[in-house]
Write a protein that holds these residues in place. Structure first.
Motif, PDB file in Angstrom:
ATOM      1  N   UNK A   1       7.293  68.219  91.996  1.00 47.18           N
ATOM      2  CA  UNK A   1       7.830  68.690  93.268  1.00 47.18           C
ATOM      3  C   UNK A   1       7.517  67.745  94.413  1.00 47.18           C
ATOM      4  N   UNK A   2       8.507  67.552  95.265  1.00 46.24           N
ATOM      5  CA  UNK A   2       8.367  66.612  96.381  1.00 46.24           C
ATOM      6  C   UNK A   2       8.048  67.336  97.679  1.00 46.24           C
ATOM      7  N   UNK A   3       7.570  66.565  98.639  1.00 44.47           N
ATOM      8  CA  UNK A   3       7.248  67.083  99.968  1.00 44.47           C
ATOM      9  C   UNK A   3       8.512  67.078 100.822  1.00 44.47           C
TER      10      UNK A   3
ATOM     11  N   UNK B   1      -1.616  50.859  99.201  1.00 42.80           N
ATOM     12  CA  UNK B   1      -0.650  51.831  99.671  1.00 42.80           C
ATOM     13  C   UNK B   1      -1.285  53.225  99.612  1.00 42.80           C
ATOM     14  N   UNK B   2      -1.164  54.025 100.674  1.00 42.12           N
ATOM     15  CA  UNK B   2      -1.765  55.353 100.683  1.00 42.12           C
ATOM     16  C   UNK B   2      -1.132  56.250  99.617  1.00 42.12           C
ATOM     17  N   UNK B   3      -1.911  57.214  99.139  1.00 43.01           N
ATOM     18  CA  UNK B   3      -1.443  58.129  98.100  1.00 43.01           C
ATOM     19  C   UNK B   3      -0.221  58.915  98.571  1.00 43.01           C
ATOM     20  N   UNK B   4      -0.239  59.396  99.802  1.00 42.52           N
ATOM     21  CA  UNK B   4       0.875  60.184 100.326  1.00 42.52           C
ATOM     22  C   UNK B   4       1.284  59.647 101.688  1.00 42.52           C
ATOM     23  N   UNK B   5       2.572  59.457 101.860  1.00 43.84           N
ATOM     24  CA  UNK B   5       3.070  59.028 103.158  1.00 43.84           C
ATOM     25  C   UNK B   5       3.821  60.165 103.844  1.00 43.84           C
ATOM     26  N   UNK B   6       3.549  61.380 103.420  1.00 42.82           N
ATOM     27  CA  UNK B   6       4.197  62.552 103.980  1.00 42.82           C
ATOM     28  C   UNK B   6       3.740  62.776 105.413  1.00 42.82           C
TER      29      UNK B   6
ATOM     30  N   UNK C   1       8.955  73.872  93.683  1.00 49.65           N
ATOM     31  CA  UNK C   1       8.772  73.106  92.451  1.00 49.65           C
ATOM     32  C   UNK C   1       7.397  72.488  92.619  1.00 49.65           C
ATOM     33  N   UNK C   2       6.464  72.980  91.845  1.00 48.43           N
ATOM     34  CA  UNK C   2       5.066  72.623  92.041  1.00 48.43           C
ATOM     35  C   UNK C   2       4.857  71.118  91.955  1.00 48.43           C
TER      36      UNK C   2
END
Length: 125
Positions: free
Chosen positions: A48-50, A1-6, A42-43
């Protein structure tokens, strides 16, 4: 699974629309989305979320830690203005001082609502 799916291109487009192409902290015109930097209120190091309510579009001078104007160089000031939110707060109800629109509450749809409160009044610093 990729680190970020943003979906950064979509988020950046929404941020660009909300900001009107200007830095949301100082109001300087950015010229293009490529010159803008995304800042987590929120860092990320604090969980903190994207999400759009947690993101601001900033110019490099307002974001880069090497700049004395940076939100990261002036953390207490950034907290008073909602540009940084403590790790224990949900950023969505926290007012932020927007360069073009004054005190606003950001939402996760890429819009904002004028706020009746400054950050001290809302007791969220």
């Amino acid at each position: 699974m990729p680190k970020s799916q943003t979906n950064w291109p979509r988020l950046t487009e929404k941020l660009w629309e909300r900001s009107g192409g200007a830095c949301e902290r100082c109001g300087s015109f950015l010229g293009s989305p490529d010159r803008a930097e995304r800042h987590h209120r929120r860092l990320r190091s604090g969980g903190g979320k994207d999400e759009l309510a947690n993101l601001l579009l900033l110019c490099p001078a307002c974001h880069t830690t090497a700049s004395p104007k940076s939100v990261h160089a002036n953390v207490e000031d950034a907290k008073r203005h909602g540009w940084i939110v403590t790790r224990y707060r949900d950023p969505s109800p926290v007012p932020v001082l927007h360069a073009l629109h004054g005190w606003v509450v950001l939402d996760n749809h890429g819009s904002f609502t004028p706020s009746m409160f400054e950050i001290e009044d809302a007791e969220v610093a």
